[in-house]
Design an enzyme around this catalytic site. Structure first.
Site, PDB file in Angstrom:
ATOM      1  N   ASP A 205       7.406  20.929   8.680  1.00  0.00           N
ATOM      2  CA  ASP A 205       6.948  22.055   8.046  1.00  0.00           C
ATOM      3  C   ASP A 205       6.452  23.021   8.967  1.00  0.00           C
ATOM      4  OD1 ASP A 205       4.780  20.508   8.640  1.00  0.00           O
ATOM      5  OD2 ASP A 205       3.467  20.933   6.661  1.00  0.00           O
ATOM      6  N   ASP A 283      -3.957  10.944  13.315  1.00  0.00           N
ATOM      7  CA  ASP A 283      -4.405  12.165  14.042  1.00  0.00           C
ATOM      8  C   ASP A 283      -6.214  12.016  14.001  1.00  0.00           C
ATOM      9  OD1 ASP A 283      -4.755  12.138  11.164  1.00  0.00           O
ATOM     10  OD2 ASP A 283      -4.038  14.221  10.954  1.00  0.00           O
TER      11      ASP A 283
END
Length: 439
Positions: A205, A283
């Site tokens: 994306d 992350d």
């Protein structure tokens, strides 16, 4: 690419040779005495000679163009570059021929087409920047979109689509566990199966800037040379248009915060991380002190990626309020021609604090009232977690902390633009390190 160039060159040579033979044949024919067709033959010979001369000039120009672009392809440069900035020392351009693959992490978004279209549009060389699309989820519509690109991309599929065992309290986070598993598998493919030295990772994306490839090409040698760096990112967490200086798209910074969202790491770094790769939330795991180990990343003033993916495991959280406003750079910066050695730790740690603590300190209220407008660079000082959060909210800066590290921060300092002025949100000058309890 080289095979195609060789075919063109041989075709050109054969064409020229054939026309020269024809010309010599016609010129060498003996005139038939008094033949009325001789004048017509002479005109034909002259016409052929003129056509051959024109074609020779065209082929000469074509060969020059091929030679020029072959040089650009070898160097991994974009066809056009802007002037400006200091030239990079020869030693900093040593890795210009290293292959830097782009790993696209995909799942069930057919809109991956937007991501791939921009990557292919700006990619200067298929050989230097292979694009590997790693797909999880088994979503057939998305698979058809990826397949439609043929040999322009390499489509690899995560083989394990099973659900994972997760703690009962994490049942709603199954998606995050699958993402972490997919990242591990895909990065192992890049570094262990295909044996690349480095990789640039983007998600399906993300849309990239015109100088996306140039940016990472220039930063690759820096990652090799400076052990205090462990990644380069295309993303500025505080990169909203009103908060960046769009007149300085070449500006780069060190940051202690792992930004992600279009980032590069070396094979050696992956070999360190892979054995302890987390089950989920990879992350944030990267942002923990145990993984970061006081290392930093490079990030830009103006982001080289932007996200268009509201749909995802976070259900659009954070997208509407922040992510969709990030400014994507639209100007090509010839980073490989610039001297980026100022980003090395020994130089940066000397110059950056001097710059920050050398400007006047002002209060948040003064900034909000636009007082002392003549000061183009100012510092706002915080001393506690609560004052950092309060000042950040007041000035529009992201206020969350991960193990005490603010987004886009370096040595506790966050820099951004506020109403046309450069602002440094900074701790006291005697700052001694991050407090992990600030979260």
């Amino acid at each position: 690419m080289l095979r195609r160039i060789n075919v063109i060159v041989w075709g050109v040579l054969l064409f020229i040779g054939w026309n020269l033979l024809l010309l010599f044949f016609l010129l060498g024919r003996p005139p038939a005495g008094g033949n009325p067709d001789h004048e017509q033959l002479s005109r034909e010979v002259v016409k052929v000679a003129e056509e051959v001369e024109t074609e020779l000039e065209n082929q000469k120009m074509l060969l020059q163009e091929i030679q020029e672009h072959r040089g650009l392809w070898r160097r991994g440069k974009a066809p056009a570059a802007l002037a400006g900035g200091s030239r990079a020392p020869a030693g900093d351009r040593q890795a210009s021929d290293v292959v830097l693959p782009v790993l696209v992490i995909g799942c069930d978004r057919p809109t991956i087409r937007r991501c791939l279209d921009k990557l292919l549009h700006y990619r200067p060389s298929k050989e230097l920047y292979p694009i590997l699309v790693s797909q999880d989820c088994g979503h057939e519509e998305t698979a058809r979109v990826i397949a439609s690109y043929g040999d322009q991309v390499m489509h690899i599929r995560q083989p394990d689509l099973s659900d994972l065992r997760v703690p009962p309290e994490h049942r709603k986070f199954q998606g995050y566990y699958k993402i972490a598993r997919h990242y591990r598998w895909a990065l192992n493919q890049v570094f262990h199966t295909f044996k690349y030295q480095a990789a640039v990772i983007v998600e399906d994306d993300l849309e990239v800037a015109p100088d996306f490839f140039e940016y990472f090409r220039a930063l690759f040698p820096l990652l090799l040379e400076d052990p205090s760096l462990w990644c380069a990112s295309a993303w500025n967490d505080n990169g909203k248009e009103q908060m960046v200086d769009t007149q300085q798209p070449e500006a780069l910074y060190r940051t202690d915060f792992f930004p992600g969202l279009g980032w590069m790491l070396l094979k050696a770094t992956w070999e360190e991380l892979e054995p302890k790769w987390p089950g989920a939330f990879w992350d944030d795991w990267m942002r923990s002190p145990a993984q970061r180990r006081d290392r930093s990343c490079i990030r830009p003033e103006v982001s080289r990626t932007m996200t268009f993916g509201r749909k995802g495991v976070s259900n659009g959280q954070f997208f509407d309020q922040h992510l969709k406003f990030i400014k994507l750079n639209d100007r090509f910066v010839p980073f490989t021609q610039l001297d980026l050695s100022y980003l090395k730790k020994e130089r940066y740690d000397l110059a950056f604090p001097q710059q920050v603590y050398g400007v006047p300190a002002v209060r948040v209220e003064e900034l909000q009232r636009n007082e002392q407008a003549g000061l183009r660079q100012v510092r706002v000082q915080y001393s506690t977690r609560d004052t950092f959060k309060a000042f950040s909210k007041a000035l529009g800066v992201m206020d969350d902390l991960k193990s005490g590290v603010p987004r886009a921060g370096y040595r506790g300092i966050v820099t951004f633009m506020y109403r046309g002025r450069r602002v440094y949100l900074a701790p006291p000058k005697d700052w001694t390190g991050y407090d992990p309890s600030w979260s």
